[in-house]
Design an enzyme around this catalytic site. Structure first.
Site, PDB file in Angstrom:
ATOM      1  N   GLU A  67      -2.798 -10.108   3.573  1.00  0.00           N
ATOM      2  CA  GLU A  67      -3.701  -9.963   4.718  1.00  0.00           C
ATOM      3  C   GLU A  67      -4.765 -11.051   4.771  1.00  0.00           C
ATOM      4  O   GLU A  67      -5.157 -11.504   5.848  1.00  0.00           O
ATOM      5  CB  GLU A  67      -4.380  -8.587   4.690  1.00  0.00           C
ATOM      6  CG  GLU A  67      -3.468  -7.415   5.010  1.00  0.00           C
ATOM      7  CD  GLU A  67      -2.854  -6.797   3.769  1.00  0.00           C
ATOM      8  OE1 GLU A  67      -2.396  -5.650   3.849  1.00  0.00           O
ATOM      9  OE2 GLU A  67      -2.822  -7.483   2.716  1.00  0.00           O
TER      10      GLU A  67
ATOM     11  N   GLU B 188       0.828  -1.205   0.000  1.00  0.00           N
ATOM     12  CA  GLU B 188       0.000   0.000   0.000  1.00  0.00           C
ATOM     13  C   GLU B 188       0.863   1.256   0.000  1.00  0.00           C
ATOM     14  O   GLU B 188       0.548   2.235  -0.688  1.00  0.00           O
ATOM     15  CB  GLU B 188      -0.910  -0.002   1.231  1.00  0.00           C
ATOM     16  CG  GLU B 188      -2.020  -1.040   1.161  1.00  0.00           C
ATOM     17  CD  GLU B 188      -2.799  -1.155   2.448  1.00  0.00           C
ATOM     18  OE1 GLU B 188      -3.980  -1.536   2.393  1.00  0.00           O
ATOM     19  OE2 GLU B 188      -2.228  -0.868   3.522  1.00  0.00           O
TER      20      GLU B 188
END
Length: 261
Positions: free
Chosen positions: A135, A115
């Site tokens: 994740e 990110e």
């Protein structure tokens, strides 16, 4: 080279010319970001935004990782999910940067590290770089813009493959998919990132920051509105002293001197 102290040992920050280099310095933990590091990054970017001596930023990591994202072992320190939701997040800090950012991705860019890379404006990767959104393997999804930024970068199908499997891709696939602009050998990475940042820093700083704002608008507004917004920004930049200097230098066949006014 002058010091641009981050306030903590886990983040190195130095200003060389008009280029600020920010390096995560926690190599033994793959540059996983703690709450203290996140707060320091928020403060660094806030300071850089207000500093005319900073015209471009290079963001990188130490050791074999760019960043493994948030330090998972510290996440339980948040008292409630609401506190976690409202944390001072490092991706939010980078997204708030008005100065152009070049990511020099030296190794693992995982989870929040991916990110972070996606939040930067230009991404250059070493051949040793690896990218993943893992994740889902731990029971949650990214929350720092992962889905939106990854889809905008590599398309919905490729983003789905990464988000739903959590499996990594290498630097060459990242290049083919458009996740990064260039792939270079590890020993050439930082030099190449600084070369790009120095070129940007040599441009009129108001125009460079406006170009960044305009690109974000182009990604988020309907096309007609984005074009209208671009025209307004063009009018603003055309009225600056730097634009007048650029026109004068062109007419006089000399190198312009831009002062950020």
């Amino acid at each position: 080279m002058s010091d641009y102290d981050s306030g903590i040992d886990l983040i190195e920050a130095d200003l060389d010319g008009f280029v600020l280099t920010i390096r995560l310095n926690r190599p033994d933990k793959l540059n996983a970001v703690t709450q203290e590091m996140s707060a320091a990054l928020v403060d660094l970017i806030t300071r850089a935004n207000d500093d005319p001596a900073v015209r471009a930023i290079v963001y990188t990591g130490s050791g074999r990782a760019f960043s493994a994202g948030s330090d998972i072992r510290t996440l339980d320190q948040y008292a409630t999910p609401w506190e976690f939701r409202n944390r001072r997040d490092y991706c939010d800090a980078l997204r708030a940067a008005r100065k152009p950012i070049v990511a020099a991705i030296n190794g693992y860019a995982l989870g929040g590290g991916l990110e972070t890379a996606l939040t930067c404006d230009i991404r250059i990767a070493a051949t040793t770089a690896t990218f993943a959104a893992p994740e889902i393997k731990l029971g949650w999804i990214g929350g720092g813009g992962m889905s939106a930024l990854l889809t905008a970068s590599i398309g919905a199908g490729n983003a789905a493959l990464m988000l739903m499997t959590g499996d990594p891709i290498d630097a060459q696939r990242a290049l083919r998919w458009g996740l990064v602009s260039e792939v270079v050998e590890p020993d050439a990475l930082l030099g190449r990132a600084h070369e790009i940042a120095a070129v940007i820093a040599a441009r009129p700083p108001i125009a460079a920051e406006t170009a960044k704002a305009n690109l974000r608008a182009a990604q988020n507004l309907p096309q007609d509105q984005a074009i209208a917004y671009e025209r307004e920004l063009q009018g603003i930049t055309f009225a600056t002293e730097d634009a007048a200097e650029g026109r004068a230098a062109f007419a006089e066949k000399r190198v312009p001197v831009f002062r950020g006014r």
